[in-house]
Write a protein that holds these residues in place. Structure first.
Motif, PDB file in Angstrom:
ATOM      1  N   HIS A  88     -15.880   5.287 -24.193  1.00 20.84           N
ATOM      2  CA  HIS A  88     -15.863   4.082 -25.033  1.00 20.84           C
ATOM      3  C   HIS A  88     -16.425   2.916 -24.227  1.00 20.84           C
ATOM      4  CE1 HIS A  88     -14.828   2.118 -28.671  1.00 20.84           C
ATOM      5  NE2 HIS A  88     -13.830   1.395 -28.194  1.00 20.84           N
ATOM      6  N   VAL A  89     -17.686   2.543 -24.501  1.00 21.18           N
ATOM      7  CA  VAL A  89     -18.358   1.488 -23.750  1.00 21.18           C
ATOM      8  C   VAL A  89     -18.464   0.231 -24.620  1.00 21.18           C
ATOM      9  CG1 VAL A  89     -19.628   3.098 -22.286  1.00 21.18           C
ATOM     10  CG2 VAL A  89     -20.622   2.363 -24.459  1.00 21.18           C
ATOM     11  N   LEU A  90     -19.089  -0.817 -24.077  1.00 21.82           N
ATOM     12  CA  LEU A  90     -19.156  -2.096 -24.784  1.00 21.82           C
ATOM     13  C   LEU A  90     -19.890  -1.977 -26.120  1.00 21.82           C
ATOM     14  CD1 LEU A  90     -19.804  -4.766 -22.003  1.00 21.82           C
ATOM     15  CD2 LEU A  90     -17.915  -4.711 -23.623  1.00 21.82           C
ATOM     16  N   SER A  91     -21.022  -1.271 -26.125  1.00 13.89           N
ATOM     17  CA  SER A  91     -21.806  -1.183 -27.358  1.00 13.89           C
ATOM     18  C   SER A  91     -21.039  -0.476 -28.470  1.00 13.89           C
ATOM     19  CB  SER A  91     -23.133  -0.471 -27.083  1.00 13.89           C
ATOM     20  OG  SER A  91     -22.906   0.824 -26.554  1.00 13.89           O
ATOM     21  N   THR A  92     -20.348   0.605 -28.135  1.00 15.32           N
ATOM     22  CA  THR A  92     -19.578   1.317 -29.158  1.00 15.32           C
ATOM     23  C   THR A  92     -18.329   0.525 -29.549  1.00 15.32           C
ATOM     24  OG1 THR A  92     -18.444   2.612 -27.433  1.00 15.32           O
ATOM     25  CG2 THR A  92     -20.401   3.576 -28.439  1.00 15.32           C
ATOM     26  N   THR A  93     -17.816  -0.279 -28.629  1.00  7.95           N
ATOM     27  CA  THR A  93     -16.676  -1.139 -28.954  1.00  7.95           C
ATOM     28  C   THR A  93     -17.077  -2.206 -29.963  1.00  7.95           C
ATOM     29  OG1 THR A  93     -15.766  -0.803 -26.738  1.00  7.95           O
ATOM     30  CG2 THR A  93     -14.899  -2.644 -27.989  1.00  7.95           C
ATOM     31  N   ILE A  94     -18.256  -2.800 -29.774  1.00  6.61           N
ATOM     32  CA  ILE A  94     -18.762  -3.787 -30.732  1.00  6.61           C
ATOM     33  C   ILE A  94     -18.936  -3.145 -32.103  1.00  6.61           C
ATOM     34  CG2 ILE A  94     -20.741  -5.246 -31.311  1.00  6.61           C
ATOM     35  CD1 ILE A  94     -21.108  -5.687 -28.289  1.00  6.61           C
ATOM     36  N   TYR A  95     -19.470  -1.938 -32.115  1.00  8.55           N
ATOM     37  CA  TYR A  95     -19.655  -1.212 -33.377  1.00  8.55           C
ATOM     38  C   TYR A  95     -18.312  -0.956 -34.061  1.00  8.55           C
ATOM     39  CZ  TYR A  95     -21.040   2.570 -36.537  1.00  8.55           C
ATOM     40  OH  TYR A  95     -21.248   3.364 -37.642  1.00  8.55           O
TER      41      TYR A  95
ATOM     42  N   ALA B  34     -16.004  -8.714 -32.143  1.00 11.23           N
ATOM     43  CA  ALA B  34     -17.385  -8.264 -31.970  1.00 11.23           C
ATOM     44  C   ALA B  34     -18.261  -9.406 -31.470  1.00 11.23           C
ATOM     45  CB  ALA B  34     -17.929  -7.723 -33.284  1.00 11.23           C
ATOM     46  N   HIS B  35     -18.006 -10.602 -31.975  1.00  4.89           N
ATOM     47  CA  HIS B  35     -18.770 -11.783 -31.556  1.00  4.89           C
ATOM     48  C   HIS B  35     -18.551 -12.079 -30.078  1.00  4.89           C
ATOM     49  CE1 HIS B  35     -20.684 -15.673 -31.732  1.00  4.89           C
ATOM     50  NE2 HIS B  35     -19.563 -16.290 -31.414  1.00  4.89           N
TER      51      HIS B  35
ATOM     52  N   GLU C 295     -17.114  -2.318 -37.694  1.00  2.74           N
ATOM     53  CA  GLU C 295     -16.653  -1.425 -38.764  1.00  2.74           C
ATOM     54  C   GLU C 295     -15.286  -1.846 -39.282  1.00  2.74           C
ATOM     55  OE1 GLU C 295     -18.289   3.036 -39.024  1.00  2.74           O
ATOM     56  OE2 GLU C 295     -16.781   2.692 -37.481  1.00  2.74           O
ATOM     57  N   ALA C 296     -14.437  -2.324 -38.375  1.00  2.00           N
ATOM     58  CA  ALA C 296     -13.101  -2.762 -38.768  1.00  2.00           C
ATOM     59  C   ALA C 296     -13.102  -4.194 -39.304  1.00  2.00           C
ATOM     60  CB  ALA C 296     -12.151  -2.663 -37.582  1.00  2.00           C
TER      61      ALA C 296
END
Length: 229
Positions: free
Chosen positions: A180-187, A198-199, A191-192
């Motif tokens: 779980h990295v930053l890019s997938t965390t933002i995604y 995300a910002h 989604e939620a």
């Protein structure tokens, strides 16, 4: 100061670990490869250059898909590891590290190759005529003269890894503390519909990218100023 959750900090830690490991591995792999590519031309070198540059034009999901097949339990790499009792590499940190190294390879090779070509063969030939061995020539000639190329290659590799998404998601999914990295965390935040979180992370990535690019341009402009008559 931005308010980040414990999960966000964990994703930052995994991301920085991935960036550091990828950069170190690629500096070790890309240096001899770039030296060989810069040493001449030919059909074989052209094919290798095309292979190295392939991640620049391939959709990340395509590369990630085939790596997932290869590293998974039924793949030729993952299946072999399974038979050896080691376990496959899909959805693991080792898997996303392999994907990151392959996906960021051109960002390490191309700046180094350009630096080695600009340096030319003459300094090495002179050093060799004076009795300097290959390792001595590399440490005393190649590294100092191609220093800016190493700086650009390392910073570009680090920054590119920082924002990787498609390859990481395909190979690693989104396992907290593992893939779980930053890019997938933002995604996941998007989604939620947690746009505030995300910002915050997006601003963090933008700031890091700006700093890295500023360092690259600063190094390039400084080199240009030094060589001016």
């Amino acid at each position: 100061m931005m308010s980040l959750s414990a999960a966000d900090w964990l994703a930052i830690r995994v991301t920085l670990k991935l960036c550091l490991y990828t950069t170190v591995i690629l500096m070790l792999l890309a240096t001899p490869l770039s030296l060989w590519l810069a040493a001449g031309a030919g059909r074989v070198r052209s094919l290798v250059q095309a292979l190295v540059a392939l991640p620049l034009v391939l959709p990340p999901t395509v590369l990630g898909f085939y790596l997932l097949l290869a590293l998974g339990p039924n793949g030729w790499v993952g299946g072999t590891l399974e038979r050896l009792g080691i376990g496959h590499l899909a959805f693991s940190f080792g898997g996303i590290l392999i994907g990151s190294v392959i996906y960021s390879l051109p960002f390490a090779v191309q700046p180094l190759q350009q630096a080695f070509r600009q340096m030319g063969r003459r300094p090495h030939e002179v050093a060799a005529s004076l009795g300097a061995g290959p390792l001595d020539r590399f440490l005393t000639i190649t590294l100092p003269l191609a220093r800016s190329g190493f700086v650009v290659a390392a910073t570009l590799t680090f920054a590119h890894t920082l924002g990787e998404f498609g390859v990481i998601l395909m190979i690693g999914g989104s396992i907290p503390g593992e893939t779980h990295v930053l890019s997938t965390t933002i995604y996941a935040h998007t989604e939620a519909m947690n746009y505030a979180a995300a910002h915050r992370l997006s601003l963090l990535l933008i700031g890091c990218a700006f700093v890295v690019l500023s360092l690259i341009y600063f190094a390039g402009n400084r080199k240009s100023a030094v060589v001016q008559p």
